[in-house]
Scaffold this motif. Structure first.
Motif, short mmCIF file in Angstrom:
data_model
loop_
_atom_site.label_atom_id
_atom_site.label_comp_id
_atom_site.label_asym_id
_atom_site.label_seq_id
_atom_site.Cartn_x
_atom_site.Cartn_y
_atom_site.Cartn_z
N PHE A 66 0.82 -1.21 0.00
CA PHE A 66 0.00 0.00 0.00
C PHE A 66 0.86 1.27 0.00
O PHE A 66 0.48 2.29 -0.53
CB PHE A 66 -0.92 0.05 1.22
N GLU A 67 2.03 1.17 0.64
CA GLU A 67 2.93 2.33 0.74
C GLU A 67 3.90 2.42 -0.43
O GLU A 67 4.83 3.21 -0.40
CB GLU A 67 3.68 2.27 2.06
N GLY A 68 3.68 1.58 -1.46
CA GLY A 68 4.50 1.66 -2.66
C GLY A 68 5.66 0.68 -2.72
O GLY A 68 6.44 0.69 -3.67
N GLY A 69 5.79 -0.17 -1.71
CA GLY A 69 6.87 -1.14 -1.68
C GLY A 69 6.52 -2.42 -2.42
O GLY A 69 5.44 -2.55 -3.00
N ASP A 70 7.44 -3.35 -2.38
CA ASP A 70 7.25 -4.65 -3.03
C ASP A 70 6.47 -5.60 -2.13
O ASP A 70 6.39 -5.41 -0.91
CB ASP A 70 8.61 -5.29 -3.35
#
Length: 155
Positions: A66-70
């Motif tokens: 959700f925070e843009g990580g993998d």
């Protein structure tokens, strides 16, 4: 009410404050569990501590996405709970679950509804909606296990 707000509400119900589906939630069920009970093994069942870790493992993994990580979580590690040897360690685990649950719900509330139909990381995982619904169902499944294990420990 938007889809993401409805999903966040359902997620909070199972983890933090709801009574609608199961007449209980994780916060309610874990509130009176000691570290000794949380780590007591009954037959081949997972312990309450293991189930608590397991659910938080997946919640934290989705937060990362959700925070843009993998998507870094793997099923084979989802029960790799470090030993819980004190009430303080147990409370840290429980508090992490509740903190991550609130963060998950807050991030979900901020998503546009259109995101729900997008592929989640890779097409093979389906949509965001499928994964969020799956997380809610997964939580209810393990909430039921925790409720039953508590009853077995008391009797």
């Amino acid at each position: 009410m938007s889809t993401t707000l409805q999903l966040a509400k359902r997620f909070r119900e199972v983890l933090l404050d709801g009574l609608w589906i199961a007449n209980t939630n994780f916060k309610d069920q874990l509130s009176d569990v000691s570290w000794e009970h949380a780590t007591t093994k009954i037959g081949s069942l997972n312990t309450i501590a293991m189930l608590t870790f397991h659910i938080d493992y997946y919640i934290a993994g989705l937060i990362n996405v959700f925070e843009g990580g993998d998507l870094e979580i793997r099923d084979k590690y989802s029960f790799d709970l470090p030993a819980v040897k004190s009430q303080e360690q147990w409370e840290t685990l429980v508090n992490k679950l509740f903190s991550d649950a609130e963060k998950f719900a807050s991030l979900l509330e901020q998503m546009p509804d259109a995101k729900m139909n997008e592929s989640f990381v890779d097409e093979k995982y389906g949509t965001y909606l499928r994964n969020i619904d799956g997380m809610i169902e997964h939580c209810y499944y393990h909430l039921g296990q925790i409720t039953l294990i508590k009853k077995l420990l008391i009797n």
